[in-house]
Design a protein around this motif. Structure first.
Motif, PDB file in Angstrom:
ATOM      1  N   HIS A   1       0.861  -1.181   0.000  1.00  0.00           N
ATOM      2  CA  HIS A   1       0.000   0.000   0.000  1.00  0.00           C
ATOM      3  C   HIS A   1       0.900   1.234   0.000  1.00  0.00           C
ATOM      4  O   HIS A   1       1.434   1.613   1.028  1.00  0.00           O
ATOM      5  CB  HIS A   1      -0.893   0.017   1.240  1.00  0.00           C
ATOM      6  N   ASN A   2       1.090   1.848  -1.151  1.00  0.00           N
ATOM      7  CA  ASN A   2       2.023   2.967  -1.243  1.00  0.00           C
ATOM      8  C   ASN A   2       1.337   4.294  -0.930  1.00  0.00           C
ATOM      9  O   ASN A   2       1.360   5.228  -1.712  1.00  0.00           O
ATOM     10  CB  ASN A   2       2.694   3.014  -2.619  1.00  0.00           C
ATOM     11  N   HIS A   3       0.720   4.338   0.253  1.00  0.00           N
ATOM     12  CA  HIS A   3       0.054   5.562   0.698  1.00  0.00           C
ATOM     13  C   HIS A   3       0.832   6.132   1.875  1.00  0.00           C
ATOM     14  O   HIS A   3       0.763   5.597   2.984  1.00  0.00           O
ATOM     15  CB  HIS A   3      -1.395   5.266   1.103  1.00  0.00           C
ATOM     16  N   PRO A   4       1.596   7.212   1.652  1.00  0.00           N
ATOM     17  CA  PRO A   4       2.443   7.742   2.727  1.00  0.00           C
ATOM     18  C   PRO A   4       1.645   8.461   3.804  1.00  0.00           C
ATOM     19  O   PRO A   4       0.507   8.894   3.592  1.00  0.00           O
ATOM     20  CB  PRO A   4       3.364   8.719   1.992  1.00  0.00           C
ATOM     21  N   PHE A   5       2.279   8.586   4.957  1.00  0.00           N
ATOM     22  CA  PHE A   5       1.676   9.343   6.047  1.00  0.00           C
ATOM     23  C   PHE A   5       1.647  10.826   5.694  1.00  0.00           C
ATOM     24  O   PHE A   5       2.424  11.318   4.873  1.00  0.00           O
ATOM     25  CB  PHE A   5       2.465   9.136   7.340  1.00  0.00           C
ATOM     26  N   GLU A   6       0.749  11.532   6.352  1.00  0.00           N
ATOM     27  CA  GLU A   6       0.596  12.967   6.105  1.00  0.00           C
ATOM     28  C   GLU A   6       1.841  13.735   6.544  1.00  0.00           C
ATOM     29  O   GLU A   6       2.309  14.642   5.850  1.00  0.00           O
ATOM     30  CB  GLU A   6      -0.638  13.475   6.847  1.00  0.00           C
ATOM     31  N   ARG A   7       2.380  13.383   7.700  1.00  0.00           N
ATOM     32  CA  ARG A   7       3.577  14.055   8.209  1.00  0.00           C
ATOM     33  C   ARG A   7       4.797  13.567   7.436  1.00  0.00           C
ATOM     34  O   ARG A   7       4.927  12.378   7.151  1.00  0.00           O
ATOM     35  CB  ARG A   7       3.753  13.769   9.701  1.00  0.00           C
ATOM     36  N   THR A   8       5.690  14.482   7.100  1.00  0.00           N
ATOM     37  CA  THR A   8       6.914  14.120   6.387  1.00  0.00           C
ATOM     38  C   THR A   8       8.127  14.311   7.299  1.00  0.00           C
ATOM     39  O   THR A   8       8.041  14.974   8.334  1.00  0.00           O
ATOM     40  CB  THR A   8       7.095  14.974   5.119  1.00  0.00           C
ATOM     41  N   ILE A   9       9.238  13.699   6.897  1.00  0.00           N
ATOM     42  CA  ILE A   9      10.491  13.834   7.646  1.00  0.00           C
ATOM     43  C   ILE A   9      11.580  14.302   6.692  1.00  0.00           C
ATOM     44  O   ILE A   9      11.391  14.295   5.469  1.00  0.00           O
ATOM     45  CB  ILE A   9      10.895  12.506   8.311  1.00  0.00           C
ATOM     46  N   GLN A  10      12.719  14.685   7.245  1.00  0.00           N
ATOM     47  CA  GLN A  10      13.838  15.110   6.411  1.00  0.00           C
ATOM     48  C   GLN A  10      14.463  13.902   5.732  1.00  0.00           C
ATOM     49  O   GLN A  10      14.502  12.803   6.295  1.00  0.00           O
ATOM     50  CB  GLN A  10      14.891  15.841   7.251  1.00  0.00           C
ATOM     51  N   SER A  11      14.967  14.114   4.526  1.00  0.00           N
ATOM     52  CA  SER A  11      15.666  13.036   3.834  1.00  0.00           C
ATOM     53  C   SER A  11      16.952  12.706   4.587  1.00  0.00           C
ATOM     54  O   SER A  11      17.492  13.532   5.326  1.00  0.00           O
ATOM     55  CB  SER A  11      15.977  13.449   2.392  1.00  0.00           C
ATOM     56  N   GLY A  12      17.428  11.506   4.406  1.00  0.00           N
ATOM     57  CA  GLY A  12      18.645  11.071   5.092  1.00  0.00           C
ATOM     58  C   GLY A  12      18.630   9.578   5.345  1.00  0.00           C
ATOM     59  O   GLY A  12      17.810   8.838   4.782  1.00  0.00           O
ATOM     60  N   LYS A  13      19.535   9.121   6.193  1.00  0.00           N
ATOM     61  CA  LYS A  13      19.607   7.715   6.583  1.00  0.00           C
ATOM     62  C   LYS A  13      19.299   7.605   8.072  1.00  0.00           C
ATOM     63  O   LYS A  13      19.863   8.345   8.880  1.00  0.00           O
ATOM     64  CB  LYS A  13      20.999   7.140   6.288  1.00  0.00           C
ATOM     65  N   TYR A  14      18.413   6.677   8.418  1.00  0.00           N
ATOM     66  CA  TYR A  14      17.992   6.511   9.803  1.00  0.00           C
ATOM     67  C   TYR A  14      17.988   5.028  10.174  1.00  0.00           C
ATOM     68  O   TYR A  14      17.673   4.176   9.335  1.00  0.00           O
ATOM     69  CB  TYR A  14      16.572   7.064   9.995  1.00  0.00           C
ATOM     70  N   PRO A  15      18.306   4.717  11.428  1.00  0.00           N
ATOM     71  CA  PRO A  15      18.258   3.317  11.848  1.00  0.00           C
ATOM     72  C   PRO A  15      16.828   2.850  12.086  1.00  0.00           C
ATOM     73  O   PRO A  15      15.987   3.599  12.576  1.00  0.00           O
ATOM     74  CB  PRO A  15      19.062   3.309  13.155  1.00  0.00           C
ATOM     75  N   VAL A  16      16.584   1.599  11.730  1.00  0.00           N
ATOM     76  CA  VAL A  16      15.331   0.934  12.075  1.00  0.00           C
ATOM     77  C   VAL A  16      15.628  -0.023  13.231  1.00  0.00           C
ATOM     78  O   VAL A  16      16.574  -0.815  13.162  1.00  0.00           O
ATOM     79  CB  VAL A  16      14.745   0.166  10.888  1.00  0.00           C
ATOM     80  N   VAL A  17      14.841   0.081  14.284  1.00  0.00           N
ATOM     81  CA  VAL A  17      15.055  -0.698  15.500  1.00  0.00           C
ATOM     82  C   VAL A  17      13.873  -1.635  15.724  1.00  0.00           C
ATOM     83  O   VAL A  17      12.715  -1.213  15.635  1.00  0.00           O
ATOM     84  CB  VAL A  17      15.227   0.223  16.728  1.00  0.00           C
ATOM     85  N   ALA A  18      14.165  -2.900  15.989  1.00  0.00           N
ATOM     86  CA  ALA A  18      13.131  -3.848  16.403  1.00  0.00           C
ATOM     87  C   ALA A  18      13.125  -3.909  17.923  1.00  0.00           C
ATOM     88  O   ALA A  18      14.179  -4.017  18.555  1.00  0.00           O
ATOM     89  CB  ALA A  18      13.404  -5.233  15.828  1.00  0.00           C
ATOM     90  N   TRP A  19      11.931  -3.838  18.501  1.00  0.00           N
ATOM     91  CA  TRP A  19      11.775  -3.975  19.946  1.00  0.00           C
ATOM     92  C   TRP A  19      11.209  -5.368  20.223  1.00  0.00           C
ATOM     93  O   TRP A  19      10.058  -5.652  19.914  1.00  0.00           O
ATOM     94  CB  TRP A  19      10.857  -2.886  20.495  1.00  0.00           C
TER      95      TRP A  19
END
Length: 202
Positions: A40-58
């Protein structure tokens, strides 16, 4: 606030343990959380800055399953949460106990830039064209091998070598369901994370 979000805001109880999975590349700032095999390629309304970010599993320590996935935008701890919505969704219109979220039918969730999710769909079409009768599905012909490298718990699929665009996938708690995501804010009201809650902590 759900029990999981309370734990992430004040993790002193030690019910969860974090594991950094992979860096995710964001180019458009438009974030998608979805079942990657439904795409489902429907993005969230809020956007973030471009870049590289870590994904963390809890991980839930006792059950050894992923209770939540976090896109970590800052090292600052969140103190406030807002449900992540897509354009046209209004949390004030939700009935008590209802959520906006995404359906999971394959036991997987993911984070990706909207452009990465689009390219994942393009990869499926290309594999189908190139493999012909040998094509089974995106999962069987690509994603299964990626996940098997990480004990089927998570994987990162590079969808564009030039930009490094990738989709980070992870097992979704107990499996199939309907899951909400939440933006976390710090004391200065800055967005510091995006978390999908897989309802392991009820």
């Amino acid at each position: 606030m759900s029990n999981l979000l309370l734990e992430l805001a004040k993790p002193e109880s030690g019910i969860l343990r974090p594991e950094t999975l992979e860096q995710i590349t964001i180019v458009s700032g438009k974030m998608v959380a979805c079942d990657p095999l439904i795409s489902h390629n429907h993005p969230f309304e809020r956007t973030i800055q471009s870049g590289k970010y870590p994904v963390v599993a809890w991980w839930h320590k006792e059950e050894e399953r992923i209770a939540a996935a976090e896109l970590k935008l800052s090292d600052t701890r969140p103190i406030r949460w807002e449900m992540a919505v897509r354009p046209g969704q209004n949390v004030n219109e939700l009935k008590d106990g209802s959520i906006f979220g995404y359906p999971v039918d394959t036991g997987l969730g993911c984070f990706g830039d909207v452009e990465a999710i689009d390219k994942l769909d393009e990869m499926e079409a290309r594999l189908q064209r190139d493999l012909g009768d040998d094509f089974i599905s995106l999962y069987d012909n690509l994603i299964e091998d990626v996940l098997s490298e990480r004990d089927d718990n998570w994987g990162s699929v590079i969808v564009c070598e030039d930009t490094g665009l990738n989709v980070v996938m992870f097992s979704s708690g107990y499996g199939d369901g309907f899951y909400a995501s939440y933006w976390g804010f710090d004391a200065d009201d800055n967005v510091v994370c995006l978390v999908t809650d897989f309802n392991v902590l009820s």
